[in-house]
Design a protein around this motif. Structure first.
Motif, PDB file in Angstrom:
ATOM      1  N   VAL A 103     -29.787 -17.350   1.492  1.00  0.00           N
ATOM      2  CA  VAL A 103     -29.965 -17.136   0.057  1.00  0.00           C
ATOM      3  C   VAL A 103     -29.220 -15.859  -0.334  1.00  0.00           C
ATOM      4  CG1 VAL A 103     -31.613 -16.779  -1.812  1.00  0.00           C
ATOM      5  CG2 VAL A 103     -32.235 -18.242   0.135  1.00  0.00           C
TER       6      VAL A 103
ATOM      7  N   TRP B 292     -35.638 -27.584  -8.236  1.00  0.00           N
ATOM      8  CA  TRP B 292     -34.339 -28.211  -7.906  1.00  0.00           C
ATOM      9  C   TRP B 292     -34.362 -28.699  -6.449  1.00  0.00           C
ATOM     10  CZ3 TRP B 292     -29.077 -25.196  -8.873  1.00  0.00           C
ATOM     11  CH2 TRP B 292     -27.992 -26.092  -8.692  1.00  0.00           C
ATOM     12  N   VAL B 293     -34.889 -27.873  -5.571  1.00  0.00           N
ATOM     13  CA  VAL B 293     -34.909 -28.208  -4.143  1.00  0.00           C
ATOM     14  C   VAL B 293     -36.028 -29.201  -3.811  1.00  0.00           C
ATOM     15  CG1 VAL B 293     -35.357 -27.253  -1.831  1.00  0.00           C
ATOM     16  CG2 VAL B 293     -33.843 -26.027  -3.433  1.00  0.00           C
TER      17      VAL B 293
ATOM     18  N   ASN C 271     -26.416 -21.105   1.031  1.00  0.00           N
ATOM     19  CA  ASN C 271     -26.967 -22.397   0.624  1.00  0.00           C
ATOM     20  C   ASN C 271     -27.505 -22.328  -0.809  1.00  0.00           C
ATOM     21  OD1 ASN C 271     -28.047 -21.966   3.796  1.00  0.00           O
ATOM     22  ND2 ASN C 271     -26.921 -23.867   3.392  1.00  0.00           N
ATOM     23  N   ILE C 272     -28.037 -21.163  -1.139  1.00  0.00           N
ATOM     24  CA  ILE C 272     -28.557 -20.919  -2.494  1.00  0.00           C
ATOM     25  C   ILE C 272     -27.941 -19.608  -2.965  1.00  0.00           C
ATOM     26  CG2 ILE C 272     -30.638 -20.435  -3.876  1.00  0.00           C
ATOM     27  CD1 ILE C 272     -31.048 -23.095  -2.640  1.00  0.00           C
TER      28      ILE C 272
ATOM     29  N   LYS D 258     -26.214 -24.375  -3.971  1.00  0.00           N
ATOM     30  CA  LYS D 258     -26.795 -24.525  -5.309  1.00  0.00           C
ATOM     31  C   LYS D 258     -26.745 -23.152  -5.959  1.00  0.00           C
ATOM     32  CE  LYS D 258     -30.298 -28.156  -4.634  1.00  0.00           C
ATOM     33  NZ  LYS D 258     -29.809 -28.804  -3.409  1.00  0.00           N
TER      34      LYS D 258
ATOM     35  N   ARG E 233     -23.452 -28.250  -9.359  1.00  0.00           N
ATOM     36  CA  ARG E 233     -24.178 -27.237  -8.575  1.00  0.00           C
ATOM     37  C   ARG E 233     -24.251 -25.896  -9.290  1.00  0.00           C
ATOM     38  NH1 ARG E 233     -23.501 -28.623  -3.276  1.00  0.00           N
ATOM     39  NH2 ARG E 233     -23.286 -30.868  -3.094  1.00  0.00           N
TER      40      ARG E 233
ATOM     41  N   ILE F 119     -35.305 -22.835  -8.910  1.00  0.00           N
ATOM     42  CA  ILE F 119     -34.791 -23.280  -7.602  1.00  0.00           C
ATOM     43  C   ILE F 119     -35.837 -24.126  -6.865  1.00  0.00           C
ATOM     44  CG2 ILE F 119     -34.012 -22.532  -5.298  1.00  0.00           C
ATOM     45  CD1 ILE F 119     -31.855 -22.055  -7.366  1.00  0.00           C
TER      46      ILE F 119
ATOM     47  N   LEU G 208     -38.475 -21.624  -1.716  1.00  0.00           N
ATOM     48  CA  LEU G 208     -38.110 -22.920  -1.121  1.00  0.00           C
ATOM     49  C   LEU G 208     -39.304 -23.680  -0.575  1.00  0.00           C
ATOM     50  CD1 LEU G 208     -34.963 -21.611   0.766  1.00  0.00           C
ATOM     51  CD2 LEU G 208     -35.003 -22.937  -1.347  1.00  0.00           C
TER      52      LEU G 208
END
Ligand code: NAX
Length: 328
Positions: A7, A253-254, A82-83, A125, A151, A250, A30
């Motif tokens: 992240v 979204w995840v 990844n984020i 993302k 994204r 987030i 997450l």
């Protein structure tokens, strides 16, 4: 056990960063089963302060926090991300024209877009929090041609949450009784919080309110100008509530949005609801399996149409301005 999720957080030493990082480390971004590795980006002068925050994060002894690295170079900070939470931005200072503001932020979001394009993970993302968030996201997206456009998102979740809270207060219900709130358009004073498509305990929210005076003269301006109200009261801009909204954005979204509900996200338009394709505008979205879809088929009455159009017109102006500056 799973490999940690990388992240990247920019503006890590700022006030939103301070509120955000501890919640990420605790697993709220997450989920409680996902270890995270933080990659913090700051400008050179603020690296030391970010290091201080990293010491405190260490002192949290968070079981899910697999490591923290601090950078002043975007290329390194976004490597393997990844984020990406793009929080750091250039604020508007006294006497600054909008063109100057857009240009200064172009100087931040263009290189960050390029760095994301060059080094982020395939499943990257991106959430842009730093203002002007929609247009900063547009700039970053324009410089990341290898990353799928969808994204790149901008944060209107704080506005969404504010709208839910104000509506719940008006009706004397719990925030969890309210579903299907929508913020349309730009994260700015022109944004349009729409209660015509929202529900309160299953009933249409606009019908439940049945108070046009409140809707037009209290609710809409209060939500749109809540940021100024916070500054007035606190002597500083919203920070913990903004961090909270970034976590919500987030997380949904995840992990998906709950059945029978949706959330608001600034996302590249596919032309839905007459919003020009490619503009990053706020829409109602449903998230599932790590991706989102704009909710289709909602009825837009005349009142809503005029307000959505006004906010979208502002986004078009911002896009035209950054196009002229060669930033997109
Ligand atoms: P702060 O000024 O406290 O922190 C910003 C941090 O970003 C600073 O530490 C600064 O050194 C860093 N920074 C600046 N340029 C950078 C760069 N090129 N790379 C990495 N870091 C950089 O601001 P804060 O209160 O944390 O707010 C951050 C941003 O969020 C602002 O642009 C603010 O306007 C925006 N907001 C957006 C909201 C939204 O709903 N979308 C709501 C809250 C907030 O107003």
């Amino acid at each position: 056990t799973q490999a940690p999720v990388n992240v990247t957080v920019t503006g890590a030493a700022g006030q939103i960063g301070y509120a955000l990082l501890f919640r990420i480390a605790s697993g709220q971004l997450l989920g409680q089963d996902k270890p995270v590795r933080l990659r913090l980006l700051e400008i050179p002068q603020a690296v030391k302060a970010a290091e201080g925050t990293a010491l405190e994060l260490e002192d949290g002894a968070f079981p899910l926090l697999a490591g923290i690295d601090i950078f002043d170079d975007p290329k390194q900070a976004f490597e393997g991300a990844n984020i990406a939470l793009l929080v750091g931005a250039r604020p508007r200072t006294k006497g600054m024209e909008r063109g100057d503001l857009l240009e200064a932020n172009g100087g931040i979001f263009k290189p960050q877009g390029e760095a994301i394009n060059a080094g982020a993970a395939d499943d990257i993302k991106v959430l842009v929090v730093g203002n002007p968030a929609n247009t900063n996201a547009l700039i970053a997206k324009a410089h990341a041609p290898d990353v799928p456009a969808e994204r790149f998102t901008a944060m209107t979740r704080l506005d969404h949450n504010r709208a839910i809270a104000q509506l719940a207060k008006k009706l004397g219900v719990s925030v969890s009784d309210i579903k299907k709130m929508t913020i349309w358009g730009n994260h700015s004073a022109t944004q349009y919080p729409d209660i015509f498509n929202a529900e309160v305990k299953g009933q249409n929210a606009a019908e439940a309110v049945n108070d046009r005076e409140w809707l037009e003269n209290e609710f809409i301006p209060r939500v749109a100008k809540r940021g100024a109200e916070i500054i007035e009261a606190r002597g500083a801009s919203s920070a913990a509530s903004a961090a909270n909204a970034a976590i919500d954005h987030i997380y949904n979204w995840v992990n998906g949005t709950p059945e029978g509900d949706w959330v608001s996200m600034g996302v590249p338009s596919d032309g839905s609801y007459g919003v020009p394709e490619g503009l990053i505008s706020s829409f109602p979205v449903v998230c599932k399996n790590g991706s989102y879809e704009i909710v289709q088929g909602l009825e837009i009455n005349e009142f809503s149409r005029a307000r959505i159009d006004a906010s979208v017109a502002e986004l078009v102006e911002e896009r035209d301005a950054v196009t002229k500056l060669g930033l997109v």
